[in-house]
Design an enzyme around this catalytic site. Structure first.
Site, PDB file in Angstrom:
ATOM      1  N   LEU A 150      -4.933   8.371   1.340  1.00 39.85           N
ATOM      2  CA  LEU A 150      -5.398   7.133   1.743  1.00 39.85           C
ATOM      3  C   LEU A 150      -5.373   5.877   1.029  1.00 39.85           C
ATOM      4  CD1 LEU A 150      -6.525   6.437   4.685  1.00 39.85           C
ATOM      5  CD2 LEU A 150      -8.888   6.426   3.735  1.00 39.85           C
ATOM      6  N   GLY A 151      -4.171   5.736   0.193  1.00 39.84           N
ATOM      7  CA  GLY A 151      -3.846   4.566  -0.399  1.00 39.84           C
ATOM      8  C   GLY A 151      -3.603   3.522   0.345  1.00 39.84           C
ATOM      9  N   ILE A 199      -0.602   2.536   1.609  1.00 41.41           N
ATOM     10  CA  ILE A 199       0.070   2.802   2.698  1.00 41.41           C
ATOM     11  C   ILE A 199      -0.354   3.946   3.920  1.00 41.41           C
ATOM     12  CG2 ILE A 199       2.040   4.143   3.411  1.00 41.41           C
ATOM     13  CD1 ILE A 199       3.615   3.095   0.751  1.00 41.41           C
ATOM     14  N   ILE A 254       6.627  10.209   4.634  1.00 37.82           N
ATOM     15  CA  ILE A 254       7.211   8.775   3.944  1.00 37.82           C
ATOM     16  C   ILE A 254       7.055   8.801   2.775  1.00 37.82           C
ATOM     17  CG2 ILE A 254       7.485   7.575   6.348  1.00 37.82           C
ATOM     18  CD1 ILE A 254       4.525   7.178   4.116  1.00 37.82           C
ATOM     19  N   ARG A 257       7.264  11.160  -0.663  1.00 39.70           N
ATOM     20  CA  ARG A 257       8.408  11.542  -1.774  1.00 39.70           C
ATOM     21  C   ARG A 257       8.878  12.724  -1.265  1.00 39.70           C
ATOM     22  NH1 ARG A 257       9.571   6.956  -3.066  1.00 39.70           N
ATOM     23  NH2 ARG A 257       9.378   6.255  -5.449  1.00 39.70           N
ATOM     24  N   ASP A 268      11.475  10.917   6.207  1.00 38.49           N
ATOM     25  CA  ASP A 268      12.239   9.604   5.650  1.00 38.49           C
ATOM     26  C   ASP A 268      12.859   9.981   4.242  1.00 38.49           C
ATOM     27  OD1 ASP A 268      13.391   6.911   5.905  1.00 38.49           O
ATOM     28  OD2 ASP A 268      11.828   6.594   4.366  1.00 38.49           O
ATOM     29  N   GLU A 316      18.221  13.486  -2.496  1.00 37.74           N
ATOM     30  CA  GLU A 316      18.729  12.316  -1.768  1.00 37.74           C
ATOM     31  C   GLU A 316      20.191  11.856  -2.127  1.00 37.74           C
ATOM     32  OE1 GLU A 316      15.613   9.534  -1.390  1.00 37.74           O
ATOM     33  OE2 GLU A 316      14.469  10.746  -0.290  1.00 37.74           O
ATOM     34  N   HIS A 322      15.838   7.622   4.019  1.00 36.57           N
ATOM     35  CA  HIS A 322      14.863   6.927   2.915  1.00 36.57           C
ATOM     36  C   HIS A 322      14.792   5.341   3.173  1.00 36.57           C
ATOM     37  CE1 HIS A 322      12.818   7.419  -1.250  1.00 36.57           C
ATOM     38  NE2 HIS A 322      12.115   6.559  -0.487  1.00 36.57           N
TER      39      HIS A 322
END
Length: 314
Positions: A155-156, A158, A230, A232, A256, A261, A279
């Protein structure tokens, strides 16, 4: 580095765009263009005062020791998992990231993936285009969004933005993160407890939370639940996730970010219960402009002094 300008170290070509407005004030060491990057650092690292990174590249104590004039490390996004922040602080090196610059855009994408998975948008599209609607009629019922229990892992900035965007749909919201903080939604006791409670686990954890979403957590979400990521790729045990999707132990996923990657398309073959994006959660035209502006403002402090935007604190 010729010309006597202070040095700026870049690891990847996409960083060129992020520092373009101020690049001419630095002698730029572009490691991807060097035949022997290690030798290039040995020869030219002594003038480097700033590093611009995606946040993934390993910037540890050993590298810092080879950059004796280094004063600033700037991560262009929110993540900085590759940076050894404690080592930087010991050396008086400032670390900054993008802060809240693109949190809303990432949150928007997280919600879009969540809706796409729960509302069965892509399977519905296939149902129509393949002629299945004509042959078999309507697909199985889906669950109402108001019946969902949305679990936010992290819960930062984002994670909080995701929760705020999901609230109007009427489902329950809960969260877990290692640090307790004031919030209008209940905090669960652990990642496993959150996964056991929720029907949709939305991963917004820090990138250094490696494999916090392991097989036990995945199985706790269950065969009628879904996982959205979303954050890492390494936050989830990707092999365990794929196995759970193939074996029907997990209902669906929206991803995402990936362990490697670009991810190989073969890894996701024959998995119709997964929605994938490359991403791009934070990659909007407006967000990229803001990210570049923030990176440039931060790099200017290496030349002119002053406070950085969004300093990373231990």
């Amino acid at each position: 580095m010729a010309g006597g300008k202070p040095g700026l170290l870049l690891f990847t070509s996409n960083m060129d765009r992020m520092c373009e407005p101020i690049a001419d004030r630095f002698e730029v060491l572009r490691l991807w263009t060097e035949t022997d990057p290690d030798s290039a650092i040995g020869e030219r690292g002594g003038q480097v005062v700033a590093v611009l990174t995606t946040g993934k590249e390993r910037i540890d104590a050993a590298l810092m020791d080879r950059l004796p004039e280094l004063r600033l490390i700037v991560a262009v996004g929110a993540g900085y998992e590759g940076v050894e922040v404690s080592a930087a602080k010991k050396r008086g090196i400032t670390v900054a990231n993008a802060g809240d610059t693109h949190s809303g855009d990432v949150a928007d994408h997280a919600v879009a993936l969540t809706l796409a998975v729960i509302q069965q948008i892509i399977p519905g599209n296939t149902w129509v285009r393949s002629g299945t609607w004509v042959k078999k009629g309507y697909p199985p019922h889906r669950r109402a969004l108001s019946a969902e229990r949305f679990g936010i892992l992290g819960l930062g900035r984002i994670g909080r933005a995701i929760a705020c965007r999901l609230a109007p749909f009427g489902g329950e919201i809960g969260w877990w993160g290692p640090t307790d903080r004031p919030a209008p939604w209940p905090r669960h006791d652990s990642a496993l407890a959150l996964a056991t409670w929720c029907t949709a686990l939305i991963v917004a954890a820090r990138g250094d939370a490696v494999a916090v979403v392991n097989r036990r957590v995945i199985d706790a979400v269950g065969h009628d639940g879904c996982i959205i990521n979303i954050a890492r790729g390494q936050v989830i045990d990707e092999d365990a996730l794929i196995a759970a999707l193939r074996e029907g132990r997990l209902g669906g996923a929206g991803l995402d970010v990936f362990r490697e990657e670009p991810t190989s398309p073969e890894r996701w073959a024959n998995l119709p219960n997964v929605v994938l994006s490359p991403h791009v959660a934070g990659v909007t035209t407006e967000a990229m402009a803001r990210l570049r502006d923030t990176a440039v403002r931060n790099l200017k402090t290496a030349l002119e002094g002053g406070a950085v935007v969004s300093e990373v604190l231990l």
